[in-house]
Design a protein around this motif. Structure first.
Motif, PDB file in Angstrom:
ATOM      1  N   ILE A   3       0.851  -1.192   0.000  1.00  0.00           N
ATOM      2  CA  ILE A   3       0.000   0.000   0.000  1.00  0.00           C
ATOM      3  C   ILE A   3       0.885   1.240   0.000  1.00  0.00           C
ATOM      4  O   ILE A   3       1.696   1.426   0.906  1.00  0.00           O
ATOM      5  CB  ILE A   3      -0.927   0.025   1.228  1.00  0.00           C
ATOM      6  N   THR A   5       0.710   5.238   0.261  1.00  0.00           N
ATOM      7  CA  THR A   5      -0.196   6.306   0.678  1.00  0.00           C
ATOM      8  C   THR A   5       0.474   7.646   0.436  1.00  0.00           C
ATOM      9  O   THR A   5       1.626   7.848   0.824  1.00  0.00           O
ATOM     10  CB  THR A   5      -0.571   6.162   2.161  1.00  0.00           C
ATOM     11  N   TYR A   7       0.090  11.766   0.925  1.00  0.00           N
ATOM     12  CA  TYR A   7      -0.573  12.865   1.634  1.00  0.00           C
ATOM     13  C   TYR A   7      -0.196  14.152   0.910  1.00  0.00           C
ATOM     14  O   TYR A   7       0.939  14.610   1.003  1.00  0.00           O
ATOM     15  CB  TYR A   7      -0.134  12.909   3.101  1.00  0.00           C
ATOM     16  N   LYS A  37      -0.852   1.213  -9.754  1.00  0.00           N
ATOM     17  CA  LYS A  37      -2.124   0.505  -9.590  1.00  0.00           C
ATOM     18  C   LYS A  37      -2.218  -0.660 -10.571  1.00  0.00           C
ATOM     19  O   LYS A  37      -2.657  -1.751 -10.206  1.00  0.00           O
ATOM     20  CB  LYS A  37      -3.301   1.454  -9.797  1.00  0.00           C
ATOM     21  N   ARG A  42      -1.692  -1.087  -4.149  1.00  0.00           N
ATOM     22  CA  ARG A  42      -2.856  -0.319  -3.700  1.00  0.00           C
ATOM     23  C   ARG A  42      -2.380   1.101  -3.417  1.00  0.00           C
ATOM     24  O   ARG A  42      -1.447   1.302  -2.630  1.00  0.00           O
ATOM     25  CB  ARG A  42      -3.450  -0.940  -2.445  1.00  0.00           C
ATOM     26  N   GLN A  44      -3.375   4.898  -2.110  1.00  0.00           N
ATOM     27  CA  GLN A  44      -4.312   5.768  -1.396  1.00  0.00           C
ATOM     28  C   GLN A  44      -3.742   7.172  -1.500  1.00  0.00           C
ATOM     29  O   GLN A  44      -2.553   7.382  -1.271  1.00  0.00           O
ATOM     30  CB  GLN A  44      -4.402   5.385   0.077  1.00  0.00           C
ATOM     31  N   ARG A  45      -4.590   8.121  -1.842  1.00  0.00           N
ATOM     32  CA  ARG A  45      -4.141   9.509  -1.982  1.00  0.00           C
ATOM     33  C   ARG A  45      -5.100  10.413  -1.236  1.00  0.00           C
ATOM     34  O   ARG A  45      -6.297  10.426  -1.521  1.00  0.00           O
ATOM     35  CB  ARG A  45      -4.066   9.879  -3.464  1.00  0.00           C
ATOM     36  N   PHE A  46      -4.548  11.166  -0.281  1.00  0.00           N
ATOM     37  CA  PHE A  46      -5.357  12.058   0.526  1.00  0.00           C
ATOM     38  C   PHE A  46      -4.898  13.497   0.330  1.00  0.00           C
ATOM     39  O   PHE A  46      -3.704  13.768   0.310  1.00  0.00           O
ATOM     40  CB  PHE A  46      -5.248  11.692   2.017  1.00  0.00           C
ATOM     41  N   GLU A  51      -9.555  15.874   2.752  1.00  0.00           N
ATOM     42  CA  GLU A  51      -9.593  14.814   3.755  1.00  0.00           C
ATOM     43  C   GLU A  51      -8.687  15.127   4.946  1.00  0.00           C
ATOM     44  O   GLU A  51      -7.759  14.376   5.240  1.00  0.00           O
ATOM     45  CB  GLU A  51      -9.155  13.483   3.127  1.00  0.00           C
ATOM     46  N   GLU A  54      -7.785  12.411   7.644  1.00  0.00           N
ATOM     47  CA  GLU A  54      -6.759  11.397   7.358  1.00  0.00           C
ATOM     48  C   GLU A  54      -5.387  11.859   7.844  1.00  0.00           C
ATOM     49  O   GLU A  54      -4.562  11.050   8.263  1.00  0.00           O
ATOM     50  CB  GLU A  54      -6.710  11.085   5.861  1.00  0.00           C
TER      51      GLU A  54
END
Length: 152
Positions: A3, A5, A7, A37, A42, A44-46, A51, A54
């Motif tokens: 994963i 991620t 930010y 991807k 996986r 995840q982008r915040f 968001e 998060e």
């Protein structure tokens, strides 16, 4: 499954690639994240503006935000481990974090940043190349240098 991620700092949209003055780094990142991807990572982008919860929920991100007042965004984490902050990494670096290899078609014999052992510019051959060998130059051997479309 790995994963990744991301930010992101506050941006006008989820990717930052909208409007008339688009940052090329954000365009490249969007393509690189899509590529990851497709490789089974996986992603995840915040975004801080969309968001914020998060950012608060993650102790590492919360501390980075506190220490830098948000100046160290973007932040990249893989499986919860901090990998980079305050910069956008390229595809090769993202791939290495996630255990993937990136083919570099412009330089024969290379996969990512690692030379194949059969390449004339592999670390073993470059170190032992004679002064007139493919990776050496003239009377004094020089380190191998990449040239687009050829080995050395």
């Amino acid at each position: 499954m790995t994963i990744l991620t991301v930010y992101d700092p506050a941006m006008c949209c989820s990717t930052g690639i909208c409007g008339t003055d688009v940052d090329q780094r954000l365009v490249d990142l969007a393509a690189d994240l899509d590529w990851l991807k497709a490789q089974g990572v996986r992603v995840q982008r915040f975004g801080l503006s969309r968001e914020p919860a998060e950012f608060v929920a993650n102790d590492t991100i919360r501390q980075i935000m506190k220490d830098s007042e948000g100046d160290d965004l973007p932040v990249f984490m893989v499986d919860g481990a901090l990998k980079a902050k305050a910069r956008y990494p390229g595809r090769a670096e993202l791939a290495s974090w996630t255990g993937l290899l990136v083919a570099t078609p412009a330089v024969e014999g290379y996969v990512g940043d690692v030379a194949k052992t059969s390449s004339c510019c592999s670390p073993a051959k470059a170190a032992s190349a004679s002064p007139t060998g493919c990776c050496g130059g003239g009377a004094k051997a020089e380190p191998a240098k990449e040239k687009a479309g050829s080995c050395c």
